[in-house]
Design an enzyme around this catalytic site. Structure first.
Site, short mmCIF file in Angstrom:
data_model
loop_
_atom_site.label_atom_id
_atom_site.label_comp_id
_atom_site.label_asym_id
_atom_site.label_seq_id
_atom_site.Cartn_x
_atom_site.Cartn_y
_atom_site.Cartn_z
N GLU A 204 0.84 -1.22 0.00
CA GLU A 204 0.00 0.00 0.00
C GLU A 204 0.87 1.26 0.00
O GLU A 204 2.02 1.22 0.43
CB GLU A 204 -0.85 0.02 1.27
CG GLU A 204 -2.33 -0.09 1.11
CD GLU A 204 -3.05 0.92 0.26
OE1 GLU A 204 -2.43 1.65 -0.54
OE2 GLU A 204 -4.27 0.97 0.38
N ASP A 205 0.27 2.35 -0.45
CA ASP A 205 1.00 3.61 -0.41
C ASP A 205 0.98 4.23 0.98
O ASP A 205 2.00 4.62 1.52
CB ASP A 205 0.45 4.60 -1.46
CG ASP A 205 -1.06 4.83 -1.37
OD1 ASP A 205 -1.73 4.18 -0.53
OD2 ASP A 205 -1.59 5.64 -2.14
N ASP B 44 -3.85 5.67 6.60
CA ASP B 44 -4.27 6.90 7.27
C ASP B 44 -5.16 6.50 8.45
O ASP B 44 -4.66 6.18 9.52
CB ASP B 44 -5.00 7.75 6.22
CG ASP B 44 -5.29 9.17 6.66
OD1 ASP B 44 -4.52 9.72 7.44
OD2 ASP B 44 -6.30 9.74 6.21
N PHE C 171 -1.37 16.30 4.75
CA PHE C 171 -1.64 15.76 3.42
C PHE C 171 -0.38 15.82 2.57
O PHE C 171 0.29 16.86 2.50
CB PHE C 171 -2.78 16.53 2.75
CG PHE C 171 -3.22 15.91 1.46
CD1 PHE C 171 -4.02 14.78 1.47
CD2 PHE C 171 -2.81 16.44 0.24
CE1 PHE C 171 -4.41 14.18 0.28
CE2 PHE C 171 -3.20 15.84 -0.95
CZ PHE C 171 -4.00 14.71 -0.93
N ARG D 7 1.38 12.48 -8.94
CA ARG D 7 1.88 11.10 -8.72
C ARG D 7 3.29 10.90 -9.27
O ARG D 7 4.00 10.01 -8.86
CB ARG D 7 0.97 10.08 -9.42
CG ARG D 7 -0.42 9.96 -8.84
CD ARG D 7 -1.11 8.73 -9.42
NE ARG D 7 -2.55 8.75 -9.24
CZ ARG D 7 -3.18 8.36 -8.13
NH1 ARG D 7 -2.49 7.92 -7.09
NH2 ARG D 7 -4.49 8.41 -8.05
P1 5GP Z 1 -7.52 5.27 5.10
O1 5GP Z 1 -8.62 4.34 4.78
O2 5GP Z 1 -6.34 4.59 5.78
O3 5GP Z 1 -8.00 6.45 5.91
O4 5GP Z 1 -7.05 5.93 3.75
C1 5GP Z 1 -6.15 5.37 2.91
C2 5GP Z 1 -6.17 6.06 1.58
O5 5GP Z 1 -6.42 7.46 1.68
C3 5GP Z 1 -4.83 5.92 0.90
O6 5GP Z 1 -4.73 4.72 0.16
C4 5GP Z 1 -4.78 7.16 0.05
O7 5GP Z 1 -5.40 6.92 -1.19
C5 5GP Z 1 -5.59 8.19 0.80
N1 5GP Z 1 -4.73 9.10 1.59
C6 5GP Z 1 -4.62 9.15 2.93
N2 5GP Z 1 -3.77 10.12 3.30
C7 5GP Z 1 -3.30 10.68 2.16
C8 5GP Z 1 -2.36 11.75 1.91
O8 5GP Z 1 -1.76 12.38 2.79
N3 5GP Z 1 -2.13 12.03 0.59
C9 5GP Z 1 -2.74 11.37 -0.43
N4 5GP Z 1 -2.42 11.74 -1.66
N5 5GP Z 1 -3.64 10.37 -0.22
C10 5GP Z 1 -3.91 10.03 1.08
#
Ligand code: 5GP
Length: 179
Positions: free
Chosen positions: A102-103, A106, A155, A168
């Site tokens: 995963e990238d 959050d 962010f 990206r």
């Molecule tokens: P979660 O379900 O853990 O809250 O969110 C995960 C997804 O939210 C990540 O796969 C990503 O797509 C997006 N996301 C969360 N934080 C960031 C951030 O700081 N920057 C970007 N570009 N995407 C984020």
């Protein structure tokens, strides 16, 4: 570039490519050591993790397979609300050692849903490899065994991550500047 502008937001460089690759190296070394006899199946979650996946996989030297999945989110009719469907798992993962690539984690809710969905297909074990984790935002308990970097609750874009589809392509990671 020290700073970039994407649409209405300005971003400042926060993690350089050199720093990123140092941590990707470390994670790859750990995976090579831990999973060497397990023929792991890496599942890269598109789109955000494409750059991390490429750099990570170049450093994986053990026998393994790699596949790519996407998450489709839609509003369900049940009271639980959002449903996440995992698209692209064509392999039989039963009995396999799976590593989700995963990238960013959050709140952790996306990862939790992914784990639930993949869990129904009877893998032997599932590990998480995430480029970035925002520990302050985590809402669910997750065992993120392979986390390259922890970051504050801001962010970010770059190195695969986007703001409204843009950003990206940058090799470094940038953090939004709050004005
Ligand atoms: P979660 O379900 O853990 O809250 O969110 C995960 C997804 O939210 C990540 O796969 C990503 O797509 C997006 N996301 C969360 N934080 C960031 C951030 O700081 N920057 C970007 N570009 N995407 C984020």
């Amino acid at each position: 570039m020290e700073s970039i502008q994407i649409k209405d937001k300005k971003f400042a460089i926060s993690i350089t490519e050199e720093q990123i690759l140092k941590e990707v190296d470390r994670v790859a070394t750990e995976i090579n050591r831990d999973l060497k006899d397990k023929n792991p199946l890496f599942l890269s979650v598109l789109n955000g993790s494409f750059m991390f996946t490429a750099d990570l996989m170049k450093r994986i030297t053990i026998p393994c397979e790699i596949s790519f999945v996407k998450l489709a989110s839609y509003q369900g009719i049940s009271s639980t609300g959002k449903i996440t469907e995992v698209i692209g798992v064509n392999e039989d993962i039963s009995g396999r050692c799976v590593v989700i690539v995963e990238d960013i984690v959050d709140t952790g809710l996306t990862m939790q849903r992914l784990l639930e969905t993949l869990g129904t297909r009877n893998p032997k074990e599932i590990h998480i490899a995430s480029l970035l984790v925002k520990p302050e935002k985590l809402q669910v308990p997750l065992n993120i065994k392979y986390a390259a970097m922890n970051i504050p609750n801001d962010f970010i874009v770059g190195y695969g991550l986007d703001y409204d589809g843009l950003g990206r392509n940058y090799k470094d990671i940038y953090t939004v500047i709050n004005e």
